[in-house]
Motif scaffolding. Sequence first.
Motif, PDB file in Angstrom:
ATOM      1  N   ILE A 161     -47.338 -36.968  -4.513  1.00  0.00           N
ATOM      2  CA  ILE A 161     -47.121 -37.875  -5.482  1.00  0.00           C
ATOM      3  C   ILE A 161     -47.597 -38.315  -6.663  1.00  0.00           C
ATOM      4  O   ILE A 161     -46.397 -38.552  -6.790  1.00  0.00           O
ATOM      5  CB  ILE A 161     -48.506 -38.816  -4.276  1.00  0.00           C
ATOM      6  N   THR A 162     -48.386 -37.644  -7.350  1.00  0.00           N
ATOM      7  CA  THR A 162     -48.314 -37.676  -8.613  1.00  0.00           C
ATOM      8  C   THR A 162     -47.323 -37.265  -9.544  1.00  0.00           C
ATOM      9  O   THR A 162     -46.243 -37.507 -10.020  1.00  0.00           O
ATOM     10  CB  THR A 162     -49.271 -36.907  -9.129  1.00  0.00           C
ATOM     11  N   SER A 163     -46.685 -36.005  -8.947  1.00  0.00           N
ATOM     12  CA  SER A 163     -45.892 -34.853  -9.293  1.00  0.00           C
ATOM     13  C   SER A 163     -44.445 -36.046  -8.911  1.00  0.00           C
ATOM     14  O   SER A 163     -43.283 -35.865  -9.986  1.00  0.00           O
ATOM     15  CB  SER A 163     -45.422 -34.050  -8.594  1.00  0.00           C
ATOM     16  N   SER A 164     -44.512 -37.005  -7.848  1.00  0.00           N
ATOM     17  CA  SER A 164     -43.315 -37.016  -7.214  1.00  0.00           C
ATOM     18  C   SER A 164     -42.605 -38.478  -8.653  1.00  0.00           C
ATOM     19  O   SER A 164     -42.064 -38.746  -8.852  1.00  0.00           O
ATOM     20  CB  SER A 164     -42.918 -37.556  -6.193  1.00  0.00           C
ATOM     21  N   PHE A 165     -44.006 -39.341  -8.346  1.00  0.00           N
ATOM     22  CA  PHE A 165     -43.314 -40.168  -9.638  1.00  0.00           C
ATOM     23  C   PHE A 165     -43.530 -39.728 -10.606  1.00  0.00           C
ATOM     24  O   PHE A 165     -42.768 -40.829 -11.112  1.00  0.00           O
ATOM     25  CB  PHE A 165     -44.962 -40.661  -9.704  1.00  0.00           C
ATOM     26  N   ALA A 166     -43.792 -38.874 -11.129  1.00  0.00           N
ATOM     27  CA  ALA A 166     -43.542 -38.617 -12.746  1.00  0.00           C
ATOM     28  C   ALA A 166     -42.440 -38.045 -13.054  1.00  0.00           C
ATOM     29  O   ALA A 166     -41.643 -38.485 -13.819  1.00  0.00           O
ATOM     30  CB  ALA A 166     -44.630 -37.289 -12.848  1.00  0.00           C
ATOM     31  N   ILE A 167     -41.222 -36.820 -11.697  1.00  0.00           N
ATOM     32  CA  ILE A 167     -40.404 -36.916 -12.017  1.00  0.00           C
ATOM     33  C   ILE A 167     -39.401 -38.123 -11.765  1.00  0.00           C
ATOM     34  O   ILE A 167     -38.467 -38.434 -12.271  1.00  0.00           O
ATOM     35  CB  ILE A 167     -40.752 -36.034 -10.812  1.00  0.00           C
TER      36      ILE A 167
END
Length: 205
Positions: A161-167
């Motif tokens: 979730i964190t990686s997707s949100f950052a991208i």
Amino acid sequence: MKKYIATRTATMFGVLLITLLITILLVGSNMDTILKQGIVFQVRSEIIENPAIAESFSSVKDFEAFIQDQTNQKIKHLGLDEPWYSPQRIGLTMYKIILLDFGQATFLTSDSGSSDVKDIIFEKLPKTILLFTSATVIISIIGIFVGALAASKVGSIIDRITSSFAIISSSFPVWWIGMLMIFLFAFTYQIFPARATPDIPASSP
């Protein structure tokens, strides 16, 4: 050491001049059009505010000729009668920008009533710095905490979730996100002011 500092300073100044030149070349023609339209608007506004001037003309043709004459005078006074790409105009524009002489605003004024663009910028600068600094601190704290949490659980739902949100968040323009946040928190939920920090009366707790 002195030679290094002098070289770096000269390089930075050269980059600044090149950047200013490229900016002027990119927006020069459009800025001329905007400035001339602003002059026409200003002339017409001055006449509207003083009906005696408009009533002194016997025909619409004379009235329009007067407006055109006033417009041409202001255009000449501001040096806009020269092509925007002329060396004189470009050099003068770069010189004024370096001296922080941004001219007069057509529609905006500072809280003190000044139309000087420099006064408007410097008046808003403290709140801009406060906004930028506080936002940076908040983002840094949240980013470090969430990043450490995601790093400690590689491959987990939190990590994905964190990686997707950052991208996704980095893909959107910052100004668009800002407008969206203003609409959401200022107009929809009315939590924060839309334009400026309101003054708090001394009697308020």
